[in-house]
Design a protein around this motif. Structure first.
Motif, PDB file in Angstrom:
ATOM      1  N   GLY A  35       0.825  -1.218   0.000  1.00  0.00           N
ATOM      2  CA  GLY A  35       0.000   0.000   0.000  1.00  0.00           C
ATOM      3  C   GLY A  35       0.852   1.258   0.000  1.00  0.00           C
ATOM      4  O   GLY A  35       0.482   2.268  -0.602  1.00  0.00           O
ATOM      5  N   CYS A  36       1.994   1.209   0.666  1.00  0.00           N
ATOM      6  CA  CYS A  36       2.894   2.365   0.687  1.00  0.00           C
ATOM      7  C   CYS A  36       3.503   2.614  -0.686  1.00  0.00           C
ATOM      8  O   CYS A  36       3.659   3.764  -1.100  1.00  0.00           O
ATOM      9  CB  CYS A  36       3.986   2.179   1.738  1.00  0.00           C
ATOM     10  N   ALA A  37       3.839   1.566  -1.378  1.00  0.00           N
ATOM     11  CA  ALA A  37       4.380   1.732  -2.733  1.00  0.00           C
ATOM     12  C   ALA A  37       3.356   2.442  -3.610  1.00  0.00           C
ATOM     13  O   ALA A  37       3.702   3.343  -4.379  1.00  0.00           O
ATOM     14  CB  ALA A  37       4.759   0.376  -3.323  1.00  0.00           C
ATOM     15  N   SER A  38       2.094   2.076  -3.466  1.00  0.00           N
ATOM     16  CA  SER A  38       1.030   2.718  -4.235  1.00  0.00           C
ATOM     17  C   SER A  38       0.913   4.203  -3.894  1.00  0.00           C
ATOM     18  O   SER A  38       0.726   5.042  -4.775  1.00  0.00           O
ATOM     19  CB  SER A  38      -0.297   1.999  -3.968  1.00  0.00           C
ATOM     20  N   VAL A  39       1.040   4.532  -2.609  1.00  0.00           N
ATOM     21  CA  VAL A  39       0.983   5.936  -2.192  1.00  0.00           C
ATOM     22  C   VAL A  39       2.136   6.715  -2.822  1.00  0.00           C
ATOM     23  O   VAL A  39       1.929   7.764  -3.440  1.00  0.00           O
ATOM     24  CB  VAL A  39       1.029   6.066  -0.647  1.00  0.00           C
ATOM     25  N   ILE A  40       3.342   6.209  -2.680  1.00  0.00           N
ATOM     26  CA  ILE A  40       4.529   6.940  -3.130  1.00  0.00           C
ATOM     27  C   ILE A  40       4.519   7.165  -4.644  1.00  0.00           C
ATOM     28  O   ILE A  40       4.813   8.265  -5.109  1.00  0.00           O
ATOM     29  CB  ILE A  40       5.818   6.236  -2.673  1.00  0.00           C
ATOM     30  N   VAL A  41       4.157   6.155  -5.412  1.00  0.00           N
ATOM     31  CA  VAL A  41       4.154   6.342  -6.873  1.00  0.00           C
ATOM     32  C   VAL A  41       2.982   7.207  -7.337  1.00  0.00           C
ATOM     33  O   VAL A  41       3.024   7.751  -8.435  1.00  0.00           O
ATOM     34  CB  VAL A  41       4.178   5.004  -7.651  1.00  0.00           C
TER      35      VAL A  41
END
Length: 152
Positions: A35-41
Motif C-alpha cells: 500500500g505504501c508503494a502505491s501511495v509513493i508512486v
C-alpha cells in the motif's frame, strides 16, 4: 587501500552538500507494505495552490515509503506508520481521507491518516504552506490505501 575510505568520505560529503541532496527521512515500520508503494508512486511532483508564490517541488528522500516537498522541506510524508486507535484528537476530512491532528508545535503540525491501512504521517511547516493545502496535495495518493474505518 586508503583511497577507498577517502573516496567514500568525499562521496558522502558531496551528497550532503549538493543543491539537490536527498532528504533524510527514516522509513516507518511498515514502509515495505505494498500500500505504501502505491501511495509513493501516486504522489504528484509538487504541492501548492495560488496562495503560494510557487509550488513546493518534490525531492528525493532516503527512506522507503517517504516523500518530501519544498527546499527546505516544508512537507514530509512517511507511509507505514502504526494505525492510530480511536481518539479524541481533532479529525478533519480532506478528499477521501480522514486525518488526525496528532501534534502541533508552533509552525509544525503533524497529521496521521485515520481509518487507512497502512497509516501515513504528514508533517507540515505551516509557516510555508497551510495544512489544508498540504493535505490536499497528498490525500488522493493516500486514498489508495485500504479504508478500514472513519472518524465519527
Amino acid at each position: 587501500m586508503r583511497s577507498l575510505p577517502l573516496a567514500a568520505a568525499v562521496a558522502v560529503v558531496l551528497a550532503l552538500t549538493g543543491c539537490a541532496s536527498a532528504v533524510t527521512l527514516p522509513p516507518a515500520e511498515e514502509a515495505p507494505d505494498p500500500g505504501c508503494a502505491s501511495v509513493i508512486v501516486s504522489l504528484g511532483q509538487s504541492i501548492g495552490d495560488q496562495s503560494l508564490p510557487e509550488p513546493l517541488e518534490r525531492r528525493d528522500t532516503t527512506g522507503q515509503g517517504t516523500a518530501a516537498f519544498g527546499t527546505p522541506s516544508a512537507v514530509t510524508l512517511r507511509c507505514g506508520m502504526p494505525e492510530p486507535a480511536p481518539s479524541t484528537d481533532r479529525c478533519i476530512t480532506v478528499g477521501e481521507v480522514d486525518w488526525l491532528e496528532v501534534a502541533t508545535e508552533e509552525d509544525v503540525w503533524t497529521f496521521v491518516s485515520y481509518g487507512r491501512s497502512p497509516a501515513t504521517e504528514v508533517v507540515i511547516d505551516t509557516s510555508v504552506v497551510s495544512a489544508v493545502t498540504a493535505l490536499e496535495g497528498v490525500s488522493s495518493a493516500v486514498a489508495r490505501t485500504e479504508r478500514v474505518g472513519a472518524c465519527s
